[in-house]
Design a protein around this motif. Structure first.
Motif, PDB file in Angstrom:
ATOM      1  N   PRO A  11      12.623  20.927  36.719  1.00 55.55           N
ATOM      2  CA  PRO A  11      13.109  20.106  37.592  1.00 55.55           C
ATOM      3  C   PRO A  11      12.542  20.309  39.004  1.00 55.55           C
ATOM      4  N   VAL A  14       9.144  18.410  39.208  1.00 49.67           N
ATOM      5  CA  VAL A  14       9.191  16.810  39.293  1.00 49.67           C
ATOM      6  C   VAL A  14       9.813  16.732  40.684  1.00 49.67           C
ATOM      7  N   PHE A  15      10.720  17.592  41.013  1.00 45.04           N
ATOM      8  CA  PHE A  15      11.500  17.056  42.515  1.00 45.04           C
ATOM      9  C   PHE A  15      10.527  17.418  43.445  1.00 45.04           C
ATOM     10  N   THR A  23      13.315   9.656  37.671  1.00 43.85           N
ATOM     11  CA  THR A  23      12.231  10.796  37.043  1.00 43.85           C
ATOM     12  C   THR A  23      12.819  12.082  36.971  1.00 43.85           C
ATOM     13  N   LEU A  24      13.386  12.556  38.277  1.00 47.51           N
ATOM     14  CA  LEU A  24      14.233  13.715  38.206  1.00 47.51           C
ATOM     15  C   LEU A  24      15.355  13.792  37.537  1.00 47.51           C
ATOM     16  N   ASN A  27      14.517  14.258  34.148  1.00 48.43           N
ATOM     17  CA  ASN A  27      13.874  15.600  33.735  1.00 48.43           C
ATOM     18  C   ASN A  27      15.136  16.565  33.440  1.00 48.43           C
ATOM     19  N   ILE A  28      15.941  16.527  34.305  1.00 45.92           N
ATOM     20  CA  ILE A  28      17.074  17.494  34.308  1.00 45.92           C
ATOM     21  C   ILE A  28      18.070  17.329  33.092  1.00 45.92           C
ATOM     22  N   THR A  31      15.817  18.676  30.440  1.00 39.31           N
ATOM     23  CA  THR A  31      16.163  20.254  30.464  1.00 39.31           C
ATOM     24  C   THR A  31      17.310  20.865  29.942  1.00 39.31           C
ATOM     25  N   GLY A  38      12.019  19.355  28.646  1.00 38.57           N
ATOM     26  CA  GLY A  38      12.191  19.194  30.082  1.00 38.57           C
ATOM     27  C   GLY A  38      10.588  19.539  30.628  1.00 38.57           C
ATOM     28  N   ALA A  42       7.954  17.070  32.363  1.00 36.37           N
ATOM     29  CA  ALA A  42       7.599  17.482  33.732  1.00 36.37           C
ATOM     30  C   ALA A  42       5.997  17.589  33.890  1.00 36.37           C
TER      31      ALA A  42
END
Length: 62
Positions: A11, A14-15, A23-24, A27-28, A31, A38, A42
């Protein structure tokens, strides 16, 4: 650097690439399911972003 963070802390990588957005969040969630999904997401998202930004960085043929 972002690719390494995408593998170690998905994360965060990606952040730093996309900021706060869908997208974040995706991904969270991936993950939370597992570190491997995740990390795969990413690395894929960061690589696609860098691929799209490459022509801009090179001057787009100017």
């Amino acid at each position: 650097m972002r690719l390494i963070l995408g593998i170690v802390l998905p994360p965060l990588g990606v952040f730093l690439t996309f900021g706060i957005g869908p997208t974040l969040i995706i991904n969270i969630l991936l993950t939370l399911v597992g570190w491997v999904p995740g990390s795969i997401h990413a690395v894929w998202a960061i690589a696609k972003h860098e691929e799209q930004m490459a022509p801009i960085d090179r001057g787009a043929g100017i």
